[in-house]
Scaffold this motif. Structure first.
Motif, PDB file in Angstrom:
ATOM      1  N   LEU A  80      46.109  22.846  32.240  1.00 48.62           N
ATOM      2  CA  LEU A  80      45.758  22.682  33.570  1.00 48.62           C
ATOM      3  C   LEU A  80      45.963  21.820  34.473  1.00 48.62           C
ATOM      4  O   LEU A  80      46.370  21.914  36.371  1.00 48.62           O
ATOM      5  N   ALA A  81      47.257  21.005  34.245  1.00 43.92           N
ATOM      6  CA  ALA A  81      48.188  20.740  34.419  1.00 43.92           C
ATOM      7  C   ALA A  81      49.058  21.348  35.407  1.00 43.92           C
ATOM      8  O   ALA A  81      50.034  20.858  36.257  1.00 43.92           O
ATOM      9  N   THR A 121      42.314  32.388  38.757  1.00 42.59           N
ATOM     10  CA  THR A 121      42.436  33.014  37.806  1.00 42.59           C
ATOM     11  C   THR A 121      43.529  34.139  36.499  1.00 42.59           C
ATOM     12  O   THR A 121      42.925  34.953  36.224  1.00 42.59           O
ATOM     13  N   ARG A 122      44.979  33.537  37.454  1.00 45.36           N
ATOM     14  CA  ARG A 122      46.046  34.104  37.130  1.00 45.36           C
ATOM     15  C   ARG A 122      46.515  32.579  36.449  1.00 45.36           C
ATOM     16  O   ARG A 122      48.009  33.383  36.319  1.00 45.36           O
ATOM     17  N   TRP A 123      45.937  31.806  36.359  1.00 49.96           N
ATOM     18  CA  TRP A 123      47.107  30.783  35.810  1.00 49.96           C
ATOM     19  C   TRP A 123      48.028  30.632  34.762  1.00 49.96           C
ATOM     20  O   TRP A 123      48.774  30.218  33.858  1.00 49.96           O
TER      21      TRP A 123
END
Length: 147
Positions: A80-81, A121-123
């Motif tokens: 997430l970071a 959504t594509r991370w």
């Protein structure tokens, strides 16, 4: 009443005594137990590097297949970071890094609106894009690529 109390104490003391004996026996056995790996838990055991990363671009086997990753990513931070893939593959960096640019679909939100940065959504790239190694097949595979 005293008789019931005495029976209760005896019923409690027998399992406790047996449990204490079992713990003492286990402690004595621990000195004799050998591990399956043949080394202490905190001892480093070297393992042969059997499977090597396939380097270079890999052809796709079917339409709409996400491209395979032609390099190692095991040390990349993708959470997430941070997303280290974007250091090379984001449209702002791809030209100078000589890396393929992300598809424009990666810059669309759920409603199809164009974004300046990669959509959430594509991370997590490695959900679709995976590296390949020269590992043997675990099961028989009769898959044939499409034309």
């Amino acid at each position: 009443m005293k008789k019931l109390g005495l029976i209760g104490v005896l019923m409690l003391s027998v399992p406790l005594a047996l449990g204490g004996f079992a713990l003492a026996q286990q402690a004595a056995d621990n000195e004799r137990v050998e591990t399956l790996r043949g080394a202490a838990v905190d001892e480093h055991v070297a393992v042969e590097d059997i499977f090597h990363q396939n380097e270079g671009r890999v052809s796709r086997n079917y339409r709409q297949q996400p491209p395979l990753v032609p390099h190692k990513i095991d040390q990349y931070q993708i959470d997430l970071a941070a997303n280290e893939c974007l250091a090379c593959h984001d449209w702002t960096n791809a030209g100078e890094r000589r890396a393929p640019t992300l598809s424009m679909t990666h810059y669309l939100d759920r409603d199809g609106h164009q974004l300046d940065s990669v959509s959430g959504t594509r991370w997590f790239c490695n959900q679709c894009h995976v590296p390949q190694v020269n590992a043997p097949a675990l099961v028989e595979n009769t898959f044939e690529p499409s034309n």
